[in-house]
Design a protein around this motif. Structure first.
Motif, PDB file in Angstrom:
ATOM      1  N   LEU A   1       0.829  -1.203   0.000  1.00  0.00           N
ATOM      2  CA  LEU A   1       0.000   0.000   0.000  1.00  0.00           C
ATOM      3  C   LEU A   1       0.864   1.254   0.000  1.00  0.00           C
ATOM      4  O   LEU A   1       0.512   2.256  -0.628  1.00  0.00           O
ATOM      5  CB  LEU A   1      -0.928  -0.015   1.218  1.00  0.00           C
ATOM      6  CG  LEU A   1      -1.786   1.235   1.442  1.00  0.00           C
ATOM      7  CD1 LEU A   1      -2.685   1.496   0.247  1.00  0.00           C
ATOM      8  CD2 LEU A   1      -2.602   1.097   2.718  1.00  0.00           C
ATOM      9  N   GLY A   2       1.995   1.210   0.704  1.00  0.00           N
ATOM     10  CA  GLY A   2       2.881   2.373   0.731  1.00  0.00           C
ATOM     11  C   GLY A   2       3.385   2.745  -0.642  1.00  0.00           C
ATOM     12  O   GLY A   2       3.493   3.932  -0.976  1.00  0.00           O
ATOM     13  N   PHE A   3       3.704   1.741  -1.469  1.00  0.00           N
ATOM     14  CA  PHE A   3       4.157   2.023  -2.834  1.00  0.00           C
ATOM     15  C   PHE A   3       3.041   2.681  -3.648  1.00  0.00           C
ATOM     16  O   PHE A   3       3.294   3.619  -4.411  1.00  0.00           O
ATOM     17  CB  PHE A   3       4.607   0.737  -3.514  1.00  0.00           C
ATOM     18  CG  PHE A   3       4.956   0.913  -4.970  1.00  0.00           C
ATOM     19  CD1 PHE A   3       6.205   1.347  -5.345  1.00  0.00           C
ATOM     20  CD2 PHE A   3       4.015   0.654  -5.957  1.00  0.00           C
ATOM     21  CE1 PHE A   3       6.525   1.528  -6.691  1.00  0.00           C
ATOM     22  CE2 PHE A   3       4.314   0.824  -7.296  1.00  0.00           C
ATOM     23  CZ  PHE A   3       5.585   1.264  -7.659  1.00  0.00           C
ATOM     24  N   ILE A   4       1.814   2.191  -3.495  1.00  0.00           N
ATOM     25  CA  ILE A   4       0.688   2.754  -4.233  1.00  0.00           C
ATOM     26  C   ILE A   4       0.482   4.222  -3.854  1.00  0.00           C
ATOM     27  O   ILE A   4       0.289   5.084  -4.725  1.00  0.00           O
ATOM     28  CB  ILE A   4      -0.596   1.944  -3.969  1.00  0.00           C
ATOM     29  CG1 ILE A   4      -0.446   0.524  -4.535  1.00  0.00           C
ATOM     30  CG2 ILE A   4      -1.803   2.634  -4.581  1.00  0.00           C
ATOM     31  CD1 ILE A   4      -0.205   0.473  -6.019  1.00  0.00           C
ATOM     32  N   ARG A   5       0.520   4.518  -2.569  1.00  0.00           N
ATOM     33  CA  ARG A   5       0.348   5.904  -2.126  1.00  0.00           C
ATOM     34  C   ARG A   5       1.447   6.798  -2.709  1.00  0.00           C
ATOM     35  O   ARG A   5       1.176   7.904  -3.189  1.00  0.00           O
ATOM     36  CB  ARG A   5       0.366   5.978  -0.598  1.00  0.00           C
ATOM     37  CG  ARG A   5      -0.806   5.281   0.077  1.00  0.00           C
ATOM     38  CD  ARG A   5      -0.724   5.475   1.589  1.00  0.00           C
ATOM     39  NE  ARG A   5      -1.695   4.677   2.305  1.00  0.00           N
ATOM     40  CZ  ARG A   5      -2.951   5.037   2.520  1.00  0.00           C
ATOM     41  NH1 ARG A   5      -3.377   6.205   2.055  1.00  0.00           N
ATOM     42  NH2 ARG A   5      -3.775   4.253   3.191  1.00  0.00           N
ATOM     43  N   ALA A   6       2.702   6.323  -2.661  1.00  0.00           N
ATOM     44  CA  ALA A   6       3.815   7.121  -3.178  1.00  0.00           C
ATOM     45  C   ALA A   6       3.690   7.350  -4.680  1.00  0.00           C
ATOM     46  O   ALA A   6       3.980   8.446  -5.186  1.00  0.00           O
ATOM     47  CB  ALA A   6       5.142   6.441  -2.843  1.00  0.00           C
ATOM     48  N   ALA A   7       3.257   6.322  -5.417  1.00  0.00           N
ATOM     49  CA  ALA A   7       3.105   6.463  -6.870  1.00  0.00           C
ATOM     50  C   ALA A   7       2.016   7.472  -7.217  1.00  0.00           C
ATOM     51  O   ALA A   7       2.161   8.259  -8.161  1.00  0.00           O
ATOM     52  CB  ALA A   7       2.792   5.096  -7.493  1.00  0.00           C
ATOM     53  N   LEU A   8       0.917   7.466  -6.457  1.00  0.00           N
ATOM     54  CA  LEU A   8      -0.145   8.433  -6.703  1.00  0.00           C
ATOM     55  C   LEU A   8       0.323   9.851  -6.405  1.00  0.00           C
ATOM     56  O   LEU A   8       0.011  10.802  -7.150  1.00  0.00           O
ATOM     57  CB  LEU A   8      -1.365   8.090  -5.840  1.00  0.00           C
ATOM     58  CG  LEU A   8      -2.122   6.819  -6.210  1.00  0.00           C
ATOM     59  CD1 LEU A   8      -3.263   6.587  -5.228  1.00  0.00           C
ATOM     60  CD2 LEU A   8      -2.656   6.885  -7.621  1.00  0.00           C
ATOM     61  N   ILE A   9       1.083  10.024  -5.336  1.00  0.00           N
ATOM     62  CA  ILE A   9       1.586  11.356  -4.991  1.00  0.00           C
ATOM     63  C   ILE A   9       2.539  11.851  -6.062  1.00  0.00           C
ATOM     64  O   ILE A   9       2.513  13.035  -6.445  1.00  0.00           O
ATOM     65  CB  ILE A   9       2.268  11.312  -3.608  1.00  0.00           C
ATOM     66  CG1 ILE A   9       1.216  11.100  -2.521  1.00  0.00           C
ATOM     67  CG2 ILE A   9       3.046  12.593  -3.342  1.00  0.00           C
ATOM     68  CD1 ILE A   9       1.788  10.920  -1.139  1.00  0.00           C
ATOM     69  N   ASP A  10       3.392  10.980  -6.596  1.00  0.00           N
ATOM     70  CA  ASP A  10       4.296  11.367  -7.676  1.00  0.00           C
ATOM     71  C   ASP A  10       3.517  11.864  -8.888  1.00  0.00           C
ATOM     72  O   ASP A  10       3.890  12.858  -9.531  1.00  0.00           O
ATOM     73  CB  ASP A  10       5.179  10.181  -8.081  1.00  0.00           C
ATOM     74  CG  ASP A  10       6.268   9.898  -7.060  1.00  0.00           C
ATOM     75  OD1 ASP A  10       6.466  10.740  -6.166  1.00  0.00           O
ATOM     76  OD2 ASP A  10       6.901   8.833  -7.149  1.00  0.00           O
TER      77      ASP A  10
END
Length: 435
Positions: free
Chosen positions: A198-207
């Protein structure tokens, strides 16, 4: 990333966010392909950026893992493409389904199923959502756009033998490990398939949001969570006429009050009107509701539909309601704009820019604020028209796996790209071929 949560500020700019995610993915693919095609130790320029490749590589395929850009920064084009891809798939799936992020991470190859309509015997593709917060499974209709995204996701995680490897995943709410399943959100890490966090998904969306350059009303970068797309989906469904109790079933809520609570930007007067409607249904209808209407009332009703026609398209305002935007149609969200009105929108946009420049020269700063709001609304409407046109003109990969592919028993055939007008017919055909 700093900034406020999106709240009600994401829906007006959602088309721009979708475009930014699509653009980032295309640029990442072009950048990765150009670097992989260049020999080791060389310099390659792509999309206005210059990269220097290392002299040697430790990868099994002999390609560079990391490169240096013109500023001396180390870059990993493969990781950038991977991040852009899963940001794109996440935005598309969440905005088309409104599912929770934990349900997204638990989607598997077996989640794509077929259903035969009892009346017409037509086969339609469905997405099965496994229970997460509740103990209820639910099925969502797969539209052509969602089918394109799911097919791209399936093609990416499928192994060389055509199968998707079954791996265990961690249930964040139950705090337990799930049985191995061919989950779609997986990737290879050190020659091992692992679930995406989930952390990767959140970071990708923020990028992606940072790359889009979108800001809130205070000029700060928009900040949002994956759950905000669920709120947007429910709000948009209800605003476009989906009955709240049907939205409740699609969202998987136990209570319709929860569904109505998710519609955070749903107009308060519409909520009150809906509650009043339910109250009236519980009582006997008064006899005066069945009286014959007068000629004046009928003429007034017909006149409402005649007055819907505007220079910029048609007004979607409901009958018997006043204009909430004082006829500032370019800012109005219920303005229905067609492709033929695009030249007029461009004229309005260019005129607004000239008027803003004049106001800034003359020091009419109060005028600048109002004109800027109209300019932003016009640009969003133009971007929406362009997005619809590109979707109609671009080839759409059908992407619905057959029954054999769903059960991972045989290798899948090479994907075929179909023109948009053939998509719906092909959806039914592919589903029928899997029987």
């Amino acid at each position: 990333m700093t900034g406020r949560r999106a709240g009600g500020e994401i829906p007006p700019v959602l088309p721009l966010l979708v475009q930014a995610a699509d653009r980032r993915l295309k640029e990442a693919k072009i950048r990765l392909a150009a670097i992989d095609a260049a020999p080791l130790g060389s310099t390659v320029t792509v999309l206005g950026e210059t990269f220097t490749l290392p002299q040697t590589s430790k990868r099994a395929d002999g390609r560079p893992g990391r490169v240096w850009d013109e500023h001396g920064n180390r870059r990993n084009p493969q990781a950038e493409e991977k991040r852009a891809f899963f940001a794109w798939t996440t935005i598309e799936i969440l905005r088309h389904t409104g599912i929770r992020v934990e349900e997204l991470l638990e989607l598997s190859h077996h989640s794509i199923i077929r259903y035969r309509l009892p009346n017409t015997e037509e086969i339609v593709p469905l997405l099965q959502i496994a229970p997460s917060k509740t103990e209820k499974e639910r099925l969502l209709l797969i539209n052509p756009e969602l089918a394109d995204v799911l097919s791209a996701l399936v093609a990416r995680v499928r192994q060389g033998d055509g199968r998707i490897k079954s791996i265990p995943s961690y249930d964040m709410h139950e705090k337990t490990w799930n049985s191995p399943m061919p989950v779609l959100y997986q990737w290879e890490v050190s020659s091992e398939q692992r679930p995406i966090s989930l952390g990767f998904i959140r970071a990708a969306l923020i990028d992606t949001l940072e790359a889009s350059g979108l800001t809130d009303n205070n000029g700060k970068p928009l900040h949002f969570q994956p759950h905000d797309f669920r709120r947007i989906f429910i709000t948009d469904a209800i605003l476009n006429g989906l009955p709240p109790h049907i939205a409740q079933v699609i969202a998987g809520h136990d209570s319709i009050s929860t569904t109505m609570g998710y519609a955070a930007i749903y107009p308060s007067d519409v909520i009150e009107a809906h509650r009043a409607f339910i109250a009236r249904r519980r009582q006997m209808r008064p006899t005066e509701e069945y009286r014959a209407i007068s000629t004046e009332e009928w003429d007034e009703f017909l006149g409402h539909w005649e007055r819907r026609k505007l220079a910029l398209g048609e007004c979607g305002r409901a009958y018997g309601t006043d204009c909430a935007h004082e006829h500032a149609c370019v800012r109005c969200p219920v303005l229905i704009v067609g492709p033929t009105e695009r030249p007029r929108l461009e004229e309005i946009r260019d005129n607004l820019r000239d008027r803003i420049a004049e106001a800034e020269r003359e020091g009419w700063f109060g005028e600048v604020e109002g004109l800027s709001a109209s300019l932003s609304a016009a640009e969003v409407k133009i971007a929406t028209l362009d997005s619809r046109r590109q979707r109609r003109e671009s080839a759409v990969f059908l992407g619905i796996p057959s029954l054999n592919q769903i059960t991972a028993r045989t290798s899948a055939p090479a994907p075929q790209h179909l023109p948009p007008e053939a998509t719906r017919t092909a959806l039914r055909k592919v589903a029928a071929d899997s029987t």
